[in-house]
Each structure stands twice: as structure tokens, then as C-alpha cells.
Motif scaffolding. Structure first.
Motif, PDB file in Angstrom:
ATOM      1  N   GLU A  16       0.669  -1.463   0.142  1.00  6.07           N
ATOM      2  CA  GLU A  16      -0.399   0.063   0.477  1.00  6.07           C
ATOM      3  C   GLU A  16       0.507   0.954   0.003  1.00  6.07           C
ATOM      4  O   GLU A  16       0.270   2.031  -0.506  1.00  6.07           O
ATOM      5  CB  GLU A  16      -1.239  -0.124   0.964  1.00  6.07           C
ATOM      6  CG  GLU A  16      -1.610  -0.642   0.588  1.00  6.07           C
ATOM      7  CD  GLU A  16      -3.257  -1.078   2.333  1.00  6.07           C
ATOM      8  OE1 GLU A  16      -2.672  -0.339   3.486  1.00  6.07           O
ATOM      9  OE2 GLU A  16      -3.792  -1.501   2.189  1.00  6.07           O
ATOM     10  N   ALA A  17       1.895   1.192   1.031  1.00  4.04           N
ATOM     11  CA  ALA A  17       2.652   2.844   0.860  1.00  4.04           C
ATOM     12  C   ALA A  17       3.689   2.621  -0.804  1.00  4.04           C
ATOM     13  O   ALA A  17       3.979   3.785  -1.145  1.00  4.04           O
ATOM     14  CB  ALA A  17       3.907   2.315   1.207  1.00  4.04           C
ATOM     15  N   ALA A  18       3.906   1.569  -1.275  1.00  4.06           N
ATOM     16  CA  ALA A  18       4.429   1.548  -2.707  1.00  4.06           C
ATOM     17  C   ALA A  18       3.114   2.263  -3.773  1.00  4.06           C
ATOM     18  O   ALA A  18       3.918   3.081  -4.556  1.00  4.06           O
ATOM     19  CB  ALA A  18       4.843   0.599  -2.757  1.00  4.06           C
ATOM     20  N   LEU A  19       2.209   2.174  -3.640  1.00  2.00           N
ATOM     21  CA  LEU A  19       1.396   2.275  -4.150  1.00  2.00           C
ATOM     22  C   LEU A  19       0.770   3.947  -4.379  1.00  2.00           C
ATOM     23  O   LEU A  19       0.423   4.146  -4.855  1.00  2.00           O
ATOM     24  CB  LEU A  19       0.044   1.247  -4.226  1.00  2.00           C
ATOM     25  CG  LEU A  19      -0.518  -0.277  -4.852  1.00  2.00           C
ATOM     26  CD1 LEU A  19      -0.995  -0.810  -4.376  1.00  2.00           C
ATOM     27  CD2 LEU A  19       0.379  -0.198  -6.421  1.00  2.00           C
ATOM     28  N   THR A  20       0.873   4.579  -2.824  1.00  2.00           N
ATOM     29  CA  THR A  20      -0.190   5.314  -2.460  1.00  2.00           C
ATOM     30  C   THR A  20       1.330   6.326  -2.922  1.00  2.00           C
ATOM     31  O   THR A  20       1.250   7.119  -3.629  1.00  2.00           O
ATOM     32  CB  THR A  20       0.361   5.526  -1.390  1.00  2.00           C
ATOM     33  OG1 THR A  20      -0.765   4.790  -0.801  1.00  2.00           O
ATOM     34  CG2 THR A  20      -0.161   7.240  -0.988  1.00  2.00           C
ATOM     35  N   GLN A  21       2.768   5.927  -2.490  1.00  2.00           N
ATOM     36  CA  GLN A  21       3.914   6.430  -3.979  1.00  2.00           C
ATOM     37  C   GLN A  21       3.554   6.857  -5.028  1.00  2.00           C
ATOM     38  O   GLN A  21       4.008   8.132  -5.327  1.00  2.00           O
ATOM     39  CB  GLN A  21       5.179   5.959  -3.282  1.00  2.00           C
ATOM     40  CG  GLN A  21       6.373   7.110  -3.644  1.00  2.00           C
ATOM     41  CD  GLN A  21       7.710   5.770  -3.858  1.00  2.00           C
ATOM     42  OE1 GLN A  21       7.891   5.397  -2.207  1.00  2.00           O
ATOM     43  NE2 GLN A  21       8.639   6.697  -3.798  1.00  2.00           N
ATOM     44  N   ALA A  22       3.665   5.628  -5.586  1.00  2.00           N
ATOM     45  CA  ALA A  22       2.981   6.201  -7.406  1.00  2.00           C
ATOM     46  C   ALA A  22       1.698   6.680  -7.644  1.00  2.00           C
ATOM     47  O   ALA A  22       1.786   7.027  -9.524  1.00  2.00           O
ATOM     48  CB  ALA A  22       2.962   4.262  -7.348  1.00  2.00           C
ATOM     49  N   GLY A  23       1.075   7.137  -6.486  1.00  2.00           N
ATOM     50  CA  GLY A  23       0.125   8.352  -6.694  1.00  2.00           C
ATOM     51  C   GLY A  23      -1.528   7.471  -7.064  1.00  2.00           C
ATOM     52  O   GLY A  23      -2.347   7.814  -7.706  1.00  2.00           O
ATOM     53  N   LEU A  24      -1.626   6.491  -6.567  1.00  2.00           N
ATOM     54  CA  LEU A  24      -2.453   5.039  -6.473  1.00  2.00           C
ATOM     55  C   LEU A  24      -3.302   5.335  -5.439  1.00  2.00           C
ATOM     56  O   LEU A  24      -2.814   4.816  -4.298  1.00  2.00           O
ATOM     57  CB  LEU A  24      -2.340   3.988  -7.227  1.00  2.00           C
ATOM     58  CG  LEU A  24      -1.412   3.863  -8.834  1.00  2.00           C
ATOM     59  CD1 LEU A  24      -0.177   2.759  -8.767  1.00  2.00           C
ATOM     60  CD2 LEU A  24      -2.950   3.181  -9.232  1.00  2.00           C
ATOM     61  N   THR A  25      -4.896   5.266  -5.409  1.00  2.00           N
ATOM     62  CA  THR A  25      -5.792   4.681  -3.808  1.00  2.00           C
ATOM     63  C   THR A  25      -6.678   4.572  -4.252  1.00  2.00           C
ATOM     64  O   THR A  25      -7.267   4.310  -5.151  1.00  2.00           O
ATOM     65  CB  THR A  25      -6.105   7.013  -3.980  1.00  2.00           C
ATOM     66  OG1 THR A  25      -5.090   8.020  -4.568  1.00  2.00           O
ATOM     67  CG2 THR A  25      -7.150   7.184  -2.943  1.00  2.00           C
ATOM     68  N   LYS A  26      -6.744   3.688  -3.156  1.00  2.00           N
ATOM     69  CA  LYS A  26      -7.931   2.616  -2.615  1.00  2.00           C
ATOM     70  C   LYS A  26      -9.441   3.405  -3.734  1.00  2.00           C
ATOM     71  O   LYS A  26      -9.526   4.448  -2.785  1.00  2.00           O
ATOM     72  CB  LYS A  26      -7.299   1.919  -1.592  1.00  2.00           C
ATOM     73  CG  LYS A  26      -8.534   0.551  -1.561  1.00  2.00           C
ATOM     74  CD  LYS A  26      -7.597  -0.039   0.052  1.00  2.00           C
ATOM     75  CE  LYS A  26      -6.680  -0.145   0.341  1.00  2.00           C
ATOM     76  NZ  LYS A  26      -6.254  -0.681   1.357  1.00  2.00           N
ATOM     77  N   ALA A  27      -9.785   2.292  -4.077  1.00  2.00           N
ATOM     78  CA  ALA A  27     -11.269   2.457  -3.934  1.00  2.00           C
ATOM     79  C   ALA A  27     -11.659   1.537  -3.837  1.00  2.00           C
ATOM     80  O   ALA A  27     -13.041   2.261  -3.641  1.00  2.00           O
ATOM     81  CB  ALA A  27     -11.013   2.710  -5.763  1.00  2.00           C
ATOM     82  N   SER A  28     -11.475   0.436  -3.834  1.00  2.00           N
ATOM     83  CA  SER A  28     -12.638  -0.446  -3.257  1.00  2.00           C
ATOM     84  C   SER A  28     -12.431  -1.814  -2.681  1.00  2.00           C
ATOM     85  O   SER A  28     -11.254  -1.757  -2.933  1.00  2.00           O
ATOM     86  CB  SER A  28     -14.329  -0.105  -3.469  1.00  2.00           C
ATOM     87  OG  SER A  28     -13.238  -1.662  -4.573  1.00  2.00           O
ATOM     88  N   ARG A  29     -12.766  -2.652  -1.911  1.00  2.00           N
ATOM     89  CA  ARG A  29     -12.152  -3.717  -1.631  1.00  2.00           C
ATOM     90  C   ARG A  29     -12.938  -4.930  -2.387  1.00  2.00           C
ATOM     91  O   ARG A  29     -14.477  -5.037  -1.737  1.00  2.00           O
ATOM     92  CB  ARG A  29     -11.771  -4.081  -0.058  1.00  2.00           C
ATOM     93  CG  ARG A  29     -11.635  -5.285  -0.021  1.00  2.00           C
ATOM     94  CD  ARG A  29     -11.171  -5.636   1.249  1.00  2.00           C
ATOM     95  NE  ARG A  29      -9.376  -4.888   1.478  1.00  2.00           N
ATOM     96  CZ  ARG A  29      -9.186  -5.007   2.796  1.00  2.00           C
ATOM     97  NH1 ARG A  29      -9.261  -5.371   4.039  1.00  2.00           N
ATOM     98  NH2 ARG A  29      -7.673  -4.315   2.985  1.00  2.00           N
ATOM     99  N   ASP A  30     -12.864  -5.681  -2.629  1.00  2.66           N
ATOM    100  CA  ASP A  30     -13.610  -6.838  -2.768  1.00  2.66           C
ATOM    101  C   ASP A  30     -13.996  -7.760  -1.963  1.00  2.66           C
ATOM    102  O   ASP A  30     -12.824  -7.973  -1.185  1.00  2.66           O
ATOM    103  CB  ASP A  30     -13.511  -7.573  -4.419  1.00  2.66           C
ATOM    104  CG  ASP A  30     -14.619  -6.459  -6.102  1.00  2.66           C
ATOM    105  OD1 ASP A  30     -15.100  -5.419  -5.258  1.00  2.66           O
ATOM    106  OD2 ASP A  30     -14.273  -6.987  -6.711  1.00  2.66           O
TER     107      ASP A  30
END
Length: 335
Positions: free
Chosen positions: A305-319
Motif C-alpha cells: 500500500e505504501a508503494a502504491l500510494t507513493q506512485a499516486g494510486l489510491t484505494k477505491a474499493s475492496r472485493d
């Protein structure tokens, strides 16, 4: 001797679960579930298979005792779960897949590995392909993926894209490629790429040809860590690949972000490993053999999650969780 405060019940339950698993895999190897679509006697099955009638009857009785067969008098019959997943004539037959996963995650060498240490060459190169047969896994998981993961994935994708969207999709490390294939099946204007290792890529190619999607879905061969994966994607599917990006997790996240169009989505499938690497227990135990062999693969949920946040990706939902090993699918939005 002082009375023990703690009863040993959990230990006996573990032993029992181990024995029941042995019965399951013996049933798969003997293919008994194929002969038990209807009520049949052990003698009748023995006549078709050549097995010893006496011992077969005892074995079938044990399968009934653990809930895989129903017994009425001298006749045995598959329970619903056995009929759907263990009868090789079923469209959702998982016997071969379960047996493969059992071999792949076998703990037979734990004692030796703990005493002697990991394979030095595997540890030096950290190459999962030297431990796992990814090609066979891709072939066998083409059915398993329909026991929950495809359904969860399509529900997530259909929640953010309109049915007539001309999606450009990348299935990164896609294995069988079924997630990309099902996307194109549901979205008639979609096109895309399945990116896989050269040793695996012929498997998704076969499925693409079977579904007659060659004009809309390409299969690229390469190493997703080092090779170009293309760009301009509306949706990228990354199933388990971050576990193989331990050398540069932020780099992998950034590569995915650059390949997405603005406002595109990443569908990430991960094992949701805790920071202390104690849960989910199925994942920790399942990956133990490969770790003892010398691989360092699992990534914690927090580090991903930290790597994705750093890349500009934000969690939208969880299945909902998929069927295999606690895998979970999550949507991330790239703004």
C-alpha cells in the motif's frame, strides 16, 4: 505429575485434519468420485476399477465419515461439494489443481531445510521459476479461477466502467489470462494485452485462441520487472506479482502507474499479509516451503500500500476474498 491446565485437544484436531486431507488426496488419486455420481456399491466400483473390493469399501466409508460421500446401506454417492469439485466430469473439477497445489506447497522437506538451510543458488537469485512450475499452475488455475475470483473481479470492474466502454486492459503476469479474457467477453469494445513469462505464455495463447479473441487480445512475452509493459491502459490487473517485486517494490508500483491512463484503475490481487507476517495463516504456511528453499517473496499489505500510494494510486474499493489461498482483489484509482 501435576494436572495439565491446558488440554491437548488442538493437537489432536490438527492430527485429524492431516489424516482427512490424506484421505482427500487419496480419493483424487484413485479417482473414486468419478464413479459415484449416483448411489453405487463398493463392489460395483471395484468391478470397474480393479481395486480390492474389501479395502475400497473401508476407504469409501472413511470418505463418508469425513463428509465427502453420502452412504445409504451399502451404497455410496458424492456429496454436492464432491460432485462439483472432485468429479472429473464436472466443469469445475479441481482434483488435479488441488493435488498440484498440495505438491507445490508440500512440507515434506521442512525438517531437512531447518537443519541444513536453504538452497544457496535459489537464495542468491531469488527466482521463483526455479521452485514453482508456473506454466502448470497457469493451466490448472484456468478452472479454479471461476470458483470466485472471476466473479469478484467482474463485479469490481463493472462498478467503475460502463458496459460500452472501449477499455484497454493489461493482465500483468496473467497466468491463464482468464481475467483479461472475461473482461473482453463482458465488454464487447474492449481490447488488451496478457503479459507473461516466455515459459508460461503459450497457456494464455491457447485460451485466447479457444475463445476466438486473437483480434482483440494479444499475448506478450517478457519479464514484467525489466521489460516494457506498454502504456495507455484503462485497467491493469496485477495478480500476485508484487510478491515477486521485492527487489524494487516502489519501482514496480511506479511502472504500473506510468502505464495507466489518467483516471485509470489497477485491480490488485494480493495475499493481505500482516506486518508481522503471522496472518493469514494459510498464506504463511503455504509459502513456507518456498521460503525455506531460499526464496524471499511475500510482501506485507502495508509495504504494498505504501508503494502504491507513493506512485499516486489510491484505494477505491475492496472485493470479497477469492477461493485460492486467501487472495483478495482491490481496486486502486490513478488520478
Amino acid at each position: 505429575m501435576k494436572n495439565s491446565v491446558q488440554a491437548p485437544g488442538p493437537l489432536y484436531r490438527m492430527m485429524q485434519q492431516y489424516k482427512e486431507a490424506q484421505l482427500l488426496f487419496a480419493g483424487i488419486e484413485l479417482d473414486v468420485f468419478f464413479y459415484l455420481q449416483g448411489a453405487v456399491t463398493a463392489v460395483a466400483v471395484a468391478g470397474k476399477t480393479g481395486y480390492d473390493a474389501r479395502n475400497l469399501a473401508l476407504f469409501l466409508n472413511s470418505l463418508a465419515a469425513i463428509g465427502l460421500l453420502e452412504k445409504n446401506g451399502d451404497c455410496f454417492q458424492n456429496t454436492p461439494v464432491a460432485e462439483v469439485f472432485l468429479n472429473r466430469h464436472s466443469e469445475l473439477y479441481l482434483g488435479e489443481y488441488l493435488a498440484f497445489r498440495n505438491r507445490m506447497t508440500s512440507l515434506d522437506q521442512v525438517v531437512a531445510r531447518v537443519r541444513q538451510g536453504p538452497d544457496v543458488s535459489i537464495r542468491q537469485h531469488n527466482q521463483g521459476s526455479r521452485v514453482y512450475n508456473f506454466r502448470e499452475l497457469a493451466r490448472l488455475s484456468a478452472v479454479e479461477i471461476y470458483t470466485g475470483r472471476v466473479q469478484d473481479f467482474l463485479q469490481a470492474v463493472q462498478s467503475v466502467f460502463l458496459p460500452d466502454s472501449a477499455l484497454h486492459v493489461l493482465d500483468l503476469g496473467g497466468g491463464s489470462g482468464m481475467l483479461a479474457i472475461e473482461t473482453l467477453t463482458q465488454f464487447s469494445r474492449a481490447s488488451g494485452v496478457i503479459f507473461e513469462h516466455p515459459q508460461v505464455a503459450d497457456i494464455p495463447e491457447q485460451f485466447v485462441k479457444e475463445r476466438r479473441l486473437m483480434d482483440r487480445l494479444q499475448v506478450w512475452r517478457g519479464d514484467f520487472m525489466t521489460d516494457d509493459i506498454g502504456d495507455g491502459y484503462d485497467l491493469i490487473v496485477a495478480s500476485g506479482i508484487f510478491d515477486f517485486a521485492s527487489a524494487d517494490l516502489p519501482g514496480m508500483a511506479g511502472k504500473i502507474a506510468r502505464a495507466l491512463r489518467p483516471h485509470g484503475y489497477l485491480y490488485l490481487v494480493s495475499h493481505q499479509v500482516s506486518a508481522d507476517f503471522l496472518s493469514p495463516k494459510e498464506v504463511i504456511v503455504g509459502w513456507l516451503p518456498s521460503h525455506l528453499d531460499g526464496l524471499d517473496l511475500l510482501q506485507s499489505r502495508q509495504s504494498i500500500e505504501a508503494a502504491l500510494t507513493q506512485a499516486g494510486l489510491t484505494k477505491a474499493s475492496r472485493d470479497a476474498a477469492g477461493a485460492a489461498g486467501g487472495l483478495r482483489g482491490e481496486l486502486y484509482h490513478f488520478v
